[in-house]
Motif scaffolding. Structure first.
Motif, PDB file in Angstrom:
ATOM      1  N   TYR A  14       0.843  -1.193   0.000  1.00 49.74           N
ATOM      2  CA  TYR A  14       0.000   0.000   0.000  1.00 49.74           C
ATOM      3  C   TYR A  14       0.880   1.245   0.000  1.00 49.74           C
ATOM      4  CZ  TYR A  14      -3.637   3.358   1.160  1.00 49.74           C
ATOM      5  OH  TYR A  14      -4.472   4.435   1.129  1.00 49.74           O
ATOM      6  N   ASP A  15       0.629   2.123  -0.960  1.00 47.89           N
ATOM      7  CA  ASP A  15       1.429   3.333  -1.142  1.00 47.89           C
ATOM      8  C   ASP A  15       0.723   4.502  -0.456  1.00 47.89           C
ATOM      9  OD1 ASP A  15       2.920   5.469  -2.040  1.00 47.89           O
ATOM     10  OD2 ASP A  15       2.113   5.387  -4.089  1.00 47.89           O
ATOM     11  N   SER A  16       1.299   4.987   0.645  1.00 54.46           N
ATOM     12  CA  SER A  16       0.599   6.022   1.421  1.00 54.46           C
ATOM     13  C   SER A  16       0.841   7.436   0.899  1.00 54.46           C
ATOM     14  CB  SER A  16       1.026   5.952   2.885  1.00 54.46           C
ATOM     15  OG  SER A  16       2.360   6.420   3.025  1.00 54.46           O
ATOM     16  N   ASN A  17       1.907   7.640   0.104  1.00 52.96           N
ATOM     17  CA  ASN A  17       2.225   9.024  -0.278  1.00 52.96           C
ATOM     18  C   ASN A  17       2.207   9.246  -1.792  1.00 52.96           C
ATOM     19  OD1 ASN A  17       4.467   7.602  -0.936  1.00 52.96           O
ATOM     20  ND2 ASN A  17       5.938   8.932   0.099  1.00 52.96           N
ATOM     21  N   GLY A  18       1.627   8.309  -2.525  1.00 47.42           N
ATOM     22  CA  GLY A  18       1.367   8.550  -3.946  1.00 47.42           C
ATOM     23  C   GLY A  18       2.592   8.619  -4.836  1.00 47.42           C
ATOM     24  N   ASP A  19       3.687   7.965  -4.445  1.00 49.85           N
ATOM     25  CA  ASP A  19       4.841   7.963  -5.359  1.00 49.85           C
ATOM     26  C   ASP A  19       4.913   6.668  -6.178  1.00 49.85           C
ATOM     27  OD1 ASP A  19       5.664   6.147  -3.493  1.00 49.85           O
ATOM     28  OD2 ASP A  19       7.525   7.170  -2.944  1.00 49.85           O
ATOM     29  N   GLY A  20       3.916   5.795  -6.031  1.00 55.29           N
ATOM     30  CA  GLY A  20       3.869   4.585  -6.843  1.00 55.29           C
ATOM     31  C   GLY A  20       4.516   3.376  -6.184  1.00 55.29           C
ATOM     32  N   ILE A  21       5.137   3.612  -5.018  1.00 53.23           N
ATOM     33  CA  ILE A  21       5.833   2.526  -4.314  1.00 53.23           C
ATOM     34  C   ILE A  21       5.220   2.350  -2.925  1.00 53.23           C
ATOM     35  CG2 ILE A  21       8.049   1.850  -3.292  1.00 53.23           C
ATOM     36  CD1 ILE A  21       9.400   3.300  -5.595  1.00 53.23           C
ATOM     37  N   GLY A  22       4.846   1.143  -2.613  1.00 51.31           N
ATOM     38  CA  GLY A  22       4.308   0.853  -1.287  1.00 51.31           C
ATOM     39  C   GLY A  22       5.334   1.209  -0.225  1.00 51.31           C
ATOM     40  N   ASP A  23       4.864   1.510   0.991  1.00 54.87           N
ATOM     41  CA  ASP A  23       5.794   1.991   2.017  1.00 54.87           C
ATOM     42  C   ASP A  23       5.371   1.544   3.414  1.00 54.87           C
ATOM     43  OD1 ASP A  23       3.648   3.921   2.503  1.00 54.87           O
ATOM     44  OD2 ASP A  23       4.407   4.883   0.670  1.00 54.87           O
ATOM     45  N   ILE A  24       6.245   1.836   4.389  1.00 56.07           N
ATOM     46  CA  ILE A  24       5.980   1.400   5.771  1.00 56.07           C
ATOM     47  C   ILE A  24       4.730   2.091   6.321  1.00 56.07           C
ATOM     48  CG2 ILE A  24       6.943   1.208   8.113  1.00 56.07           C
ATOM     49  CD1 ILE A  24       8.515  -0.388   6.008  1.00 56.07           C
ATOM     50  N   PRO A  67      14.976   4.961   1.972  1.00 56.84           N
ATOM     51  CA  PRO A  67      14.094   6.133   2.020  1.00 56.84           C
ATOM     52  C   PRO A  67      12.827   5.955   1.177  1.00 56.84           C
ATOM     53  CG  PRO A  67      16.359   6.793   1.525  1.00 56.84           C
ATOM     54  CD  PRO A  67      16.355   5.298   1.605  1.00 56.84           C
ATOM     55  N   GLU A  68      12.873   5.136   0.142  1.00 56.13           N
ATOM     56  CA  GLU A  68      11.642   4.971  -0.645  1.00 56.13           C
ATOM     57  C   GLU A  68      10.537   4.288   0.176  1.00 56.13           C
ATOM     58  OE1 GLU A  68      12.794   2.765  -4.088  1.00 56.13           O
ATOM     59  OE2 GLU A  68      12.970   0.884  -3.008  1.00 56.13           O
ATOM     60  N   PHE A  69      10.932   3.567   1.228  1.00 60.56           N
ATOM     61  CA  PHE A  69       9.925   2.917   2.082  1.00 60.56           C
ATOM     62  C   PHE A  69       9.612   3.726   3.334  1.00 60.56           C
ATOM     63  CE2 PHE A  69      12.040  -0.959   0.171  1.00 60.56           C
ATOM     64  CZ  PHE A  69      10.993  -1.251  -0.697  1.00 60.56           C
TER      65      PHE A  69
HETATM   66 CA    CA Z   1       5.191   5.409  -1.325  1.00 57.42          CA
END
Ligand code: CA
Ligand code: GLC
Length: 597
Positions: A14-24, A67-69
């Motif tokens: 699930y990508d919380s900040n809309g950069d296309g990559i799921g994150d913590i 940092p991407e996560f």
């Molecule tokens: Ca993200």
């Protein structure tokens, strides 16, 4: 650990900040979903700074977050909020190799005499005589030997686990199927380093140099990594390719695969060779494994859990007798990959799965070396095709019912609860294909399908910015819609998990092998030894409707609690007599029968 573990591949969860990559932060957002599903532990595949070649398994720094996560602060928040919901957190521990961009490797290359000089498996080149072959039989250099002087050759015939590209090339050349008798070359496991004028071992991609576990400083550095995460509050670790840390110190050549056992079209890398010396080298087991376990002993008031990966033992079908499991049952055994390997169309036979289930689960109650260990069941992961893709819709629902009613710890891979299939390789645009070397694992790593919203609710980013594409079928298969349908895949998983969590027998009871009078039907019971009643799982492996009698049930009366086909329906609440009646099963149907009070 009690209860189900849920594997999260952070990039596509699930990508919380809309950069296309799921994150913590996205995982934190979905904790309530996981709690409601009935999950008791999450396992996060690597979120550490990485080199971008092996889906996070090429680590640049073991003690940080890429940092991407997110950040370490995010991980702390995740641990805290998970614990508040009664969910434990496991991380992925990758002891065998690092990225070639890891600081240790940079130093190791630059200064052979320095502190990091022996952190990796460095070997001097072999000089070959004028008549000696350039390379061992069936081994090719690929792009690993650039700059190696002509008079040299690799130290031995060990080859990379990721040699699939050679097979793919040949398949194309022969129009799909490689004829019998053709030996497929594999890529050497060695990489030439012009600076040190030596080879380093890299069993996966060439950017993943193997660590020298024979060096006690390396062992200490890696066990420190575990301390780092456990000190932060992490509850356990999944150990990546543990059987790879054990190598023959003399670097002996692997023996050839016996004639008749070689299948040129089989792209399972472990299956093609004996792999006695590069992988699973037993004599050194006793040295290394207790050191990993000793880390957990430092936290006596917590129950730190380990689970580890060993494909080779699983391929031999030798699960209970596996030395790794036996050496330290507390190391919580290997993944039960043997049954996973049979969870496909060819392997879906009652006799095969009965044998594997009985052998494996009984061993934890009868084999003195395994008593106290925790068995597990696993149907899919980020490394294999999704279970629906391997088995089809109906049988994979039956597979779920087996997995979630068997003893031990079930491991659910993200999206399995939605019955998601692989995204077809053709539907992954060329520029988005990520798993270049293995080629084949992108399909099971595509984003979660949460809802009907844009990008299936996975991310607000433009579709072109996603890490991997969303399955075009998300309008039919998303979790939000499935939650409203009592017969959906999701509802089946949720019902099974809740039934399991609220039943002492299903969570911790014993395993009772059972006989039926139909060759396509498997059954097993779950109860405590002193109990006269049991839960019974009964599974029709055939595509036909069957009627079956269960021959050795403990009790005469039972009620159908859950069906893999209809989940929960009203007429299922009636009591059935096991001693007289025969049970009707739809094609590929599995039932969970509960004892009647
Ligand atoms: Ca993200
Ligand atoms: C394990 C991981 C896999 C990875 C390999 C090398 O098998 O599950 O994804 O490619 O180890 O680290």
């Amino acid at each position: 650990m009690g209860g189900a573990v849920y594997e999260i591949y952070p990039r596509t969860f699930y990508d919380s900040n809309g950069d296309g990559i799921g994150d913590i932060a996205g995982i934190i957002d979905k904790l309530p979903y996981l709690e409601d599903l009935g999950i008791r532990t999450i396992w996060l595949t690597p979120f550490y700074p990485h080199g971008g070649v092996d889906g996070g398994y090429d680590i640049r720094n073991h003690k940080d977050v890429d940092p991407e996560f997110g950040s370490i602060e995010d991980i702390k928040r995740l641990i805290e909020q998970a614990h508040n919901l009664g969910i434990k957190v496991m991380v992925d521990f990758v002891p065998n190799h690092t990225s070639n961009k890891h600081e240790w490797f940079a130093q190791s290359c630059d200064d052979p005499e320095g502190q990091f000089g022996n952190y990796y498996i460095w070997v001097d080149p072999k000089k070959r005589g004028p008549n000696d072959p350039k390379m061992p039989e069936n081994v090719v250099g690929g792009d690993r030997l650039v700059g190696m002087p002509e008079e040299y050759t690799v130290p031995n015939n060990w080859t990379s686990i990721f040699s699939i590209s050679e097979r793919e090339k040949l398949k194309k050349q022969y129009g799909g199927t490689i004829p019998e008798g053709v030996k497929v070359p594999a890529v050497t496991a060695w990489v030439w380093h012009p600076g040190r004028r030596q080879f380093y071992l890299a069993e996966f991609t060439k950017e993943q140099p193997s660590l020298q576990w024979a060096n006690p400083t390396v062992r200490k550095a890696q066990t420190d990594v575990l301390h780092f995460w456990f000190d932060l509050g992490v509850d356990g670790a999944r150990i990546d390719v543990l059987n790879h840390i054990l190598k023959d110190p003399e670097l002996k050549d692997e023996e050839p695969v016996p004639d008749g056992e070689y299948d040129p079209n089989n792209d399972n890398p472990h299956d093609q060779k004996t792999q006695k010396y590069m992988v699973s080298y037993k004599p050194v087991l006793k040295l290394y494994i207790p050191q990993i376990q000793a880390v957990a002993d430092k936290y006596p008031d917590r129950s730190i859990q380990f689970v580890h990966e060993d494909w080779i033992t699983a391929l031999k079908g030798d699960m209970s007798g596996d030395q790794i499991s036996k050496l330290r049952p507390e190391l919580d055994t290997a993944f039960n990959l043997a049954r996973l390997l049979q969870t496909n169309k060819e392997g879906w036979r009652a006799a095969i799965h009965k044998r594997l289930l009985d052998l494996y689960h009984l061993a934890f109650f009868t084999d003195p070396d395994l008593i106290g260990g925790i068995p597990n069941e696993v149907a899919s992961s980020h490394d294999v095709d999704r279970v629906v893709t391997r088995l089809g819709w109906h049988a994979s629902r039956a597979a779920a019912l087996i997995m979630l009613t068997a003893p031990g710890t079930p491991y659910i891979y993200q999206g399995e609860e939605g019955g998601f299939p692989n995204v077809r390789y053709e539907d992954i645009p060329l520029r988005m294909r990520r798993d270049a070397d293995m080629g084949l694992r992108d399909g099971e790593r595509c984003p979660m399908m949460w809802s009907r919203r844009k990008n299936a609710g996975f991310s607000d980013a433009p579709a072109a910015n996603l890490w991997l594409p969303v399955d075009p079928n998300y309008l039919e298969l998303n979790l939000e819609d499935q939650a409203k349908d009592p017969c959906s895949f999701y509802s089946l998983y949720r019902a099974l998990l809740h039934t399991r969590n609220s039943s002492e027998e299903l969570s911790h009871g014993g395993y009772n092998p059972m006989e039926t009078d139909h060759q396509d039907v498997l059954a097993f019971g779950r109860s405590h030894p002193e109990e006269r009643r049991q839960y019974i799982t009964v599974v029709n492996f055939s595509e036909k409707e069957v009627e079956v009698a269960i021959l050795n049930a403990k009790q005469n009366l039972a009620r159908i609690a859950i069906s893999s086909e209809t989940v929960l329906t009203e007429d299922r609440s009636k009591v059935i007599r096991l001693d007289q009646g025969r049970i009707k099963l739809k094609p590929y149907e599995a039932l969970l029968l509960e004892p009647v009070a």
